[in-house]
Design an enzyme around this catalytic site. Structure first.
Site, short mmCIF file in Angstrom:
data_model
loop_
_atom_site.label_atom_id
_atom_site.label_comp_id
_atom_site.label_asym_id
_atom_site.label_seq_id
_atom_site.Cartn_x
_atom_site.Cartn_y
_atom_site.Cartn_z
N LEU A 96 -27.26 5.99 8.40
CA LEU A 96 -25.98 5.70 8.18
C LEU A 96 -25.91 4.67 6.94
CD1 LEU A 96 -23.08 6.46 9.25
CD2 LEU A 96 -22.86 4.83 10.49
N HIS A 97 -25.47 5.08 5.62
CA HIS A 97 -25.79 4.44 4.53
C HIS A 97 -24.33 3.55 4.13
CE1 HIS A 97 -29.29 6.81 3.76
NE2 HIS A 97 -28.64 8.17 3.90
N ASP A 98 -23.28 4.08 3.80
CA ASP A 98 -22.39 3.54 3.32
C ASP A 98 -21.52 2.65 4.09
OD1 ASP A 98 -21.19 6.25 1.29
OD2 ASP A 98 -22.62 4.57 0.76
N ASP A 154 -32.58 13.65 5.77
CA ASP A 154 -32.97 12.27 5.70
C ASP A 154 -34.01 12.03 6.83
OD1 ASP A 154 -30.59 10.23 3.99
OD2 ASP A 154 -32.01 11.35 3.10
N THR A 177 -30.60 0.97 5.05
CA THR A 177 -29.79 1.85 5.86
C THR A 177 -30.70 2.67 6.80
OG1 THR A 177 -29.87 3.52 3.98
CG2 THR A 177 -28.15 1.90 3.94
#
Ligand code: RIB
Ligand code: CA
Length: 311
Positions: A240-242, A229, A194
């Site tokens: 952008l993780h999810d 982050d 990510t």
């Protein structure tokens, strides 16, 4: 291809919200059976409310939302208001939802859906794994109804909540271990991936220029999200993780990974919640997960902008 049956388990959470919007904008790809919520980024009363706020924003109040576990299995709850704001959706001013919260508990929903499924269901988990772990403990047979589990969690490199651990795994490492050791068809998308998908100014502008309420809300949330982050990890822009989980389900060709042996540290303090992936499984420690290693960031963001433009 008929739309795939999907349940999203999440802790909205700004990046969960963007992931939900991407899924809600893809009805031809997903038969979204439900959104189950868990305590994580913010406490459960907020995560379940925020999930319903996002369904309203996407004009998809047809999707049932369930509240799940209000705390991890053993540890006390760790939240992340410093990242997501006190509401959990910092940067978006969304009205109180009028769609009802389902009365069925999220764990009961998972058990009912996964034991009665005519077609194996895909699970996308975007938060701590407490709901799925409790469902597996209560009813191990649900494994037969699971076609694929894709989790946002863990890391092959540095953590974010501690130097060793990623937030979703760290909040409930015992739940993560139950899931990882359940023999499920598991794919892990960790911070090492990510952190390749970052919200550059051009991408933020493209969201703003969609000219619809969804684009404005998404840009509003992402304008401030993830700066911590970004600074801590020396990234070019906030990660952008999810949404990477949903993008992977839509376009797996944008990602690359390997079959590995994955384990979760549930002891100690320094490395509690660390995911340990061995690309060289052995007969006594066989492969149990596909661990994603690279992402085509331009492709992921292009997909996100294209789909959010349809809402
Ligand atoms: O470490 C990032 C993950 O933790 C994301 O899912 C974010 O929403 C938080 O839940
Ligand atoms: Ca999340």
């Amino acid at each position: 291809m008929p739309p795939r049956p999907l349940i999203i388990d999440c802790d909205p959470g700004v990046d969960d919200a963007i992931a939900l919007l991407l899924a809600l904008a893809s009805p031809a790809d997903f038969d979204l059976l439900g959104i189950t919520t868990v305590a994580g980024n913010v406490p459960l009363p907020l995560t379940q409310t925020n999930a319903r706020r996002i369904c309203h924003l996407a004009q998809r109040t047809d999707v049932p939302v369930y509240a799940g576990c209000p705390r991890p299995m053993l540890r006390s709850l760790t939240t992340a208001e410093d990242i997501h704001g006190p509401s959990g959706l910092q940067g978006a001013d969304l009205p109180e939802p009028t769609m009802p919260l389902q009365t069925q508990h999220a764990v009961a929903c998972l058990i009912e859906q996964l034991t009665t499924a005519a077609t194996p269901i895909t699970l996308a988990t975007l938060g701590p794994l407490t709901n799925l772990a409790v469902a597996l403990i209560q009813c191990p047979e649900i494994a037969r109804g699971i076609g694929q589990v894709v989790i946002m969690g863990g890391s092959l490199g540095a953590g974010n909540i501690t130097p060793a651990a990623e937030f979703n795994i760290y909040v409930d490492p015992h739940a993560a271990r139950v899931v990882v050791e359940a023999g499920l068809p598991l794919t892990m998308i960790g911070l090492n991936v990510t952190h390749q998908v970052v919200t550059t100014p051009d991408r933020l502008t493209a969201l703003e220029n969609l000219g619809n309420p969804v684009g404005r809300a998404a840009a509003g949330m992402l304008r401030h999200y993830g700066q911590i982050d970004c600074d801590h990890h020396g990234l070019a822009a906030p990660p952008l993780h999810d949404p990477c989980v949903i993008a992977y389900l839509l376009r797996p060709d944008l990602f690359c990974g390997r079959s590995m042996r994955l384990d979760v540290e549930t002891e100690g303090s320094l490395c509690l919640g660390r995911t340990v992936a061995n690309p060289y499984p052995t007969p006594t420690a066989p492969a149990n997960a596909t661990v994603i290693e690279t992402a085509d960031a331009e492709g992921v963001y292009g997909l996100l902008i294209e789909r959010l433009g349809k809402l």
